[in-house]
Motif scaffolding. Sequence first.
Motif, mmCIF file in Angstrom:
data_model
loop_
_atom_site.group_PDB
_atom_site.id
_atom_site.type_symbol
_atom_site.label_atom_id
_atom_site.label_comp_id
_atom_site.label_asym_id
_atom_site.label_seq_id
_atom_site.Cartn_x
_atom_site.Cartn_y
_atom_site.Cartn_z
ATOM 1 N N MET A 275 29.291 -45.239 -23.538
ATOM 2 C CA MET A 275 30.360 -46.206 -23.784
ATOM 3 C C MET A 275 29.839 -47.630 -23.851
ATOM 4 O O MET A 275 30.216 -48.399 -24.735
ATOM 5 C CB MET A 275 31.442 -46.084 -22.705
ATOM 6 N N GLU A 294 21.800 -53.236 -16.817
ATOM 7 C CA GLU A 294 21.535 -51.842 -16.429
ATOM 8 C C GLU A 294 20.819 -51.814 -15.080
ATOM 9 O O GLU A 294 20.552 -52.871 -14.498
ATOM 10 C CB GLU A 294 20.693 -51.136 -17.509
ATOM 11 N N GLU A 353 31.403 -42.691 -13.641
ATOM 12 C CA GLU A 353 32.802 -42.554 -13.204
ATOM 13 C C GLU A 353 32.854 -42.106 -11.738
ATOM 14 O O GLU A 353 33.273 -40.986 -11.423
ATOM 15 C CB GLU A 353 33.499 -41.554 -14.138
ATOM 16 N N LYS A 358 31.699 -47.891 -8.817
ATOM 17 C CA LYS A 358 32.588 -48.964 -9.301
ATOM 18 C C LYS A 358 32.719 -50.026 -8.205
ATOM 19 O O LYS A 358 32.713 -51.218 -8.479
ATOM 20 C CB LYS A 358 33.986 -48.417 -9.634
ATOM 21 N N ASN A 378 36.220 -49.990 -17.827
ATOM 22 C CA ASN A 378 36.467 -49.014 -18.894
ATOM 23 C C ASN A 378 36.779 -47.634 -18.301
ATOM 24 O O ASN A 378 36.725 -46.620 -18.995
ATOM 25 C CB ASN A 378 35.217 -48.960 -19.788
ATOM 26 N N SER A 380 38.173 -44.138 -17.177
ATOM 27 C CA SER A 380 39.157 -43.250 -17.820
ATOM 28 C C SER A 380 40.128 -42.694 -16.793
ATOM 29 O O SER A 380 41.251 -42.341 -17.136
ATOM 30 C CB SER A 380 38.473 -42.048 -18.458
#
Length: 666
Positions: A275, A294, A353, A358, A378, A380
């Motif tokens: 993404m 990164e 994810e 996060k 971003n 999901s």
Amino acid sequence: MKASADPAVSAIVLQGNARGFSGGADIREFGTPDAVTEPNLWTVIENLEKSGKPVVAAIHSVCMGGGLELALGCNYRVVAPDCAMAFPEINLGLLPGAGGTQRMPRAIGVENALNMILDGKSVKSQTLAAIPEQALIDVVAESKESLEAEALAFARTVAKRVAPGGHPLLRDRQSSHEKGAGYFQFVRNMLPASVQKLPAPKACIEAVEASSTTPIDKGLARERELFMHLVESPEGRALRHAFLAERAASKIPGVPDGTATRDIRSVAVIGGGTMGRGIAICLLDAGLPVTLLETAAAQVERAVESLRSHYDGQLKKKRIDAASIEKRLGALKTTLDYKDLAECDLVIEAVFEEMSVKQAVFEKLDEVMHKGAILASNTSTMNLDQIAGFTKRPEDVVGMHFFSPANVMRLLEVVRGAETSAEVLATVMAFSRRIRKAAVVSGVCDGFIGNRMVEEYIRQAYFLVEEGATPQQVDRALVEFGMAMGPFAMSDMAGNDIGFAIRQRRAVERPELVYSKFPDLLYEAGRYGQKVDAGWYDYVPGKRAPVASPAVEKMLKEHREKHGITPRKVTNQEIVDRLILALVNEGAKILEEGIASRSGDIDVVYLTGYGFPAWRGGPMQYANERGLYQVAQTMKALQNSVRVDREFWTPSPLIERLIGERRQLV
Ligand code: NAD
């Protein structure tokens, strides 16, 4: 009219405003009495043609649809270079209905006119002026700035030179094609399969054919009949709904017009995986400077390599030139250090994810980003409010849910957290236009609008194969309905391992949600989809075309036997009902909960992110068109006939209420 009657006026020059000569009709009027209220476009053009005095259209920029038809009714056209001229009506399921199909073939020839009408795309004025023997453009002006003076000078000259009544009109020219009916039949045959069943392309061909076989007044009458028929067609209604819904999506409850927006001069992207890379390309393509962060040099290298290879591919396809690639890659910085992001105005997080990851990222961002920077995730599936809680500025946190590949897919779900400020939302919506996305606001819920609905769709697909359908029958029925791809081909593309992970999570979070056990068997057999050449289908290595799989057929047979399911014949109608009405029912719940603020927003999500056919206008428009009573009756019938999870087919309370009030989903 006034100018025609005034003896002091010897010629008339028509010009547009700053935005263009004319963008055409207000499509909200179609199908309403306003569309025919006098003076309508037909009458205006008729009067222009009868004026007797020379009428010159001075076209300085955009000239489309009804505006172009108006210009065609003038005696002369003086046009600035680089004007975009088009008949976009086909995109709305219509044809140019104010003489465009009759006068344009007389101006630039049947083939050129029909191509323009069927394409709907804009053509530059100099391209049109170069057509041999064209009568569309009399003068290409030196520049936009000199257009007015040149048009006035031209008008004065023709007023003196040509006798009154002697000014040329396109209606007096001939329209013909040397191959006659054979040519028009050829064009009909060549229409792509995806548009064969739509009425507008065929009507456009018929109208242009009429220009070459009948006198102009008969041709105009035929054009008008065809136009009226298209205005009333479900496809036309759906396409116009799709167009208006996308515009309406930028209006957000609680965010009034004129809400201040922040400047976004540069953007940071955290994570250079699938993404992050796509998002970076999308931003670079829009001319924005990007800093990509990164975790290690090797990851940075891999991401940059992938961006280069993307642009090399574009170069090979001649979609970009080498200088533009250098410019874009020159606008990309990479880093391992958060301090380098401090000055960016927007940061988009696209890391793994996992909530702990996060959390670490957002705590760090809160520490380093300048005051007023927008912090976007971003994610999901993670709860945005929880993510916002990792910062001391939850009002600056928002979701920007891109779809894969992020540089290609138009949809962007903008997730509004409980504390996201109006200013941040307004900024992100305006920014989405800069990066050419169709943005739709979603409240916080699992899966947001699109994935929450698609889960119900896919759940039904699994039940259907368990009950007796084959994956290929289900996919075929959905493609025939108009979807870009069926659910099983879609699962194979996305990866059946991802679906498995979602179901594992569901088993914990929502144990009441019933799932077929069959997809788990596929996962356990390692049939992850395209990436391993085996999923719901078999794949020939290196090719993407799905092939029916005897192995899956055998597995299905054994699964049914084990669970005592006697396979039955499933009709295509049932397939469409169960999958599409599953979207509708869940969509109605989303609407009722306020996760989406308009049914049109849900439609935009499906049209731009899930391959729903534009000519059906989206799942909610489909339900309205089919009739909510009929939709609810079908759901109730399914409640009695499906094998499992009958509860799901209780029509949502919103649908029941709207039926009672004789209203539609809005
Ligand atoms: P991915 O595994 O391809 O990429 C994640 C990248 O993040 C990796 O390159 C990794 O090195 C990097 N990363 C991990 N931790 C980091 C950290 N602390 N700091 C900086 N970089 C870090 O994953 P993806 O598919 O690109 O998904 C990223 C996010 O986008 C997820 O939140 C996912 O839910 C969401 N998303 C994915 C898709 C999809 O189709 N793949 C679609 C929409 C949204």
